[in-house]
Scaffold this active site. Sequence first.
Site, PDB file in Angstrom:
ATOM      1  N   ALA B  95     -56.409  41.418 -20.732  1.00  0.00           N
ATOM      2  CA  ALA B  95     -55.460  41.192 -21.710  1.00  0.00           C
ATOM      3  C   ALA B  95     -55.354  42.314 -22.341  1.00  0.00           C
ATOM      4  CB  ALA B  95     -55.349  40.096 -22.340  1.00  0.00           C
ATOM      5  N   LYS B  96     -56.580  42.873 -22.558  1.00  0.00           N
ATOM      6  CA  LYS B  96     -56.680  44.250 -23.622  1.00  0.00           C
ATOM      7  C   LYS B  96     -56.001  43.987 -24.934  1.00  0.00           C
ATOM      8  CE  LYS B  96     -57.208  47.220 -19.711  1.00  0.00           C
ATOM      9  NZ  LYS B  96     -57.036  46.566 -18.552  1.00  0.00           N
ATOM     10  N   ARG B  97     -56.354  42.537 -25.436  1.00  0.00           N
ATOM     11  CA  ARG B  97     -55.555  42.419 -26.721  1.00  0.00           C
ATOM     12  C   ARG B  97     -56.595  42.881 -28.030  1.00  0.00           C
ATOM     13  NH1 ARG B  97     -52.402  40.951 -23.400  1.00  0.00           N
ATOM     14  NH2 ARG B  97     -51.219  39.198 -23.278  1.00  0.00           N
TER      15      ARG B  97
END
Lengths: 270, 270
Positions: B95-97
Site C-alpha cells: 500500500a506504500k502508505r
Amino acid sequence: MTTKELVSQIQKKKSFLCIGLDVDIHKIPQHLLKEEDPIFAFNKAIIDATHHLCVAYKPNTAFYEAYGLKGWKSLEKTINYINENHPEIFTIADAKRGDIGNTSTMYAKAFLEDLNFDSVTVAPYMGKDSVEPFLAFNNKHTILLALTSNTGAFDFQTKQVDGKELYKQVLETSKTWENSENLMYVVGATKAEYFTEIRKIVPDSFLLVPGVGAQGGNLQDVCKYGMNEQVGLLINSSRGIIYASSQEDFAQAAAEKAKELQEQMAVALG
Amino acid sequence: MTTKELVSQIQKKKSFLCIGLDVDIHKIPQHLLKEEDPIFAFNKAIIDATHHLCVAYKPNTAFYEAYGLKGWKSLEKTINYINENHPEIFTIADAKRGDIGNTSTMYAKAFLEDLNFDSVTVAPYMGKDSVEPFLAFNNKHTILLALTSNTGAFDFQTKQVDGKELYKQVLETSKTWENSENLMYVVGATKAEYFTEIRKIVPDSFLLVPGVGAQGGNLQDVCKYGMNEQVGLLINSSRGIIYASSQEDFAQAAAEKAKELQEQMAVALG
C-alpha cells in the site's frame, strides 16, 4: 479545474480555506449514528454549511479506508455530492500515494478520473517515474509532499542532501519533471520561517498548508511569507472546523469557525 | 504471524517466494470476464495453483483501488480467502502508505486489523511518527521502503545525506524507532551490489525484494549478497508468474513459473 479558475474562486469568496474532511466515527455527533451512512451525513451537513466560506475540500483517504467497503462508499458519495452541487470547489484526495510507474497510473486513474478529484497528494520518495503518471492528467493537480507539519519531518526532510535540505531538493528536482506545471506542494504551517526559502524555489506554485490551528501554525505568518501574486496558498483546517461542536449544532459551529478563518483571509487578501 | 513462523515456512517449503497479486482486468484471461468477480476468480485460481510453492502473497492495493468499491471488495475477498484456506502464508498489503500519527493509525488499523494482513508497506518520507503507529501492532510487520527498484530511486534515495545515501539513513534511523523489531525493508533486486552495504546496517532484518524477472534483477546475486542466517529474504515476482499465460491454462502456467523460481530457491537454501 485549472489554476486560473481556482484563483478566481479565491478572489470571489475572499477565502483560500480548505476544509479537511477527516471524519472519525467516534468524534461525530451521536445523533448521526442512526443515519444509514453517518460519515456521509456528517460530510453533507458540513458541506452545506461551509461551501460558501471555503474554496477546497480535502478528505484524507485513511479515514475512509479505515471503514473498508463502507468507508470507500462514503468517500464516493462525498466527492460526488461536492462535484454535483458545488463544481466550483477544488477537491483534494489526501492519499499520499506513490508507487512505480504503471502502478502510480492506477492510483492516478482511481482518484483523478474515476472519483474525479481535482487533485491528489503524492509522496516523493520513489522519484520521477512514481510522480509523472499523476502529472499526465490534464487540468488535474498533483500535490507533492515537500515539508510536512509533523515532528517526523525532521528525520529526513530537513537533512542536508548535497548541501541542501532534502525538501528543497524535492522542490527543485520536481520542477524538471514532465508536466511540472501541474504540481502543487504540501508545506506545513508549523514552520512559517521556511516559506521565504520555499518561495525562492517555487515562486509561482500553489502550496497546500496543513497545520494551522490544531498543529500550532499561525495564519498571519504563513500569509506574510508564503503568499504570492496569485495568492498561491490553500490553508487547510480539519479538526478545528469539523469538530467545533459535538452536538446537534455541529454544522453551524463548523460554519462559525470557517467564517472566522475566512474573515482573517479576507484581511490578508487586502 | 511471527518472524519465526515465517522462517519455519520457508524451510518447510524450501521457498522464499512472494507472489505479487497485481491484477489488471485487461490482462487476465478473457473467459474470466463472465465471472461475477473476475479479479477474485483470477486470484483464487492463482492461489489454488501456487500456495505450496510460495510463502507470501502481496496484492498491490493500487490495482484494487483502481476499480473503486468493486476493487476493494475483490481485495477483501482475496485476503479472506488466503487467511481462511492458507493461514500459514504471510500476507503483504503493498500500500506504500504513510501519514501523520493519528492518520497512520487509521491506515494501520485498516490493513493490519480489519483486513488482517500480516504486513503493510510504508513510505519513510514523513519520518518516525508516521511509521511508529504501524509498528505498534503485535506480530504484524511494517515493510519500509528503503531502496526501490524503479529508475526514480536515483532521484533522492541514493543521494548523499550527511555523507551517507538517503536509503542508508532511512535504514539506520528506523532502527531507533519504537518496536523496530517489527520492521522489514523493501530493497529492489535491480541493485544486487547494494545488498552487501545494506546487510552491514540491517543484518537480521527481512528484505522484501521486488524486481526479479520483469525488472531485470538476478536471483543468484540477490541470494549471494542478501541472504542471512534466517534467510532474511522474500523475493517477489508478479507479472512473470501471474501473466505467464493469457489462456485458460493461466493458473497451471503460473504454477510452472513459480515452481522454476522455487527450485532455484531450494538450491540457494542449500
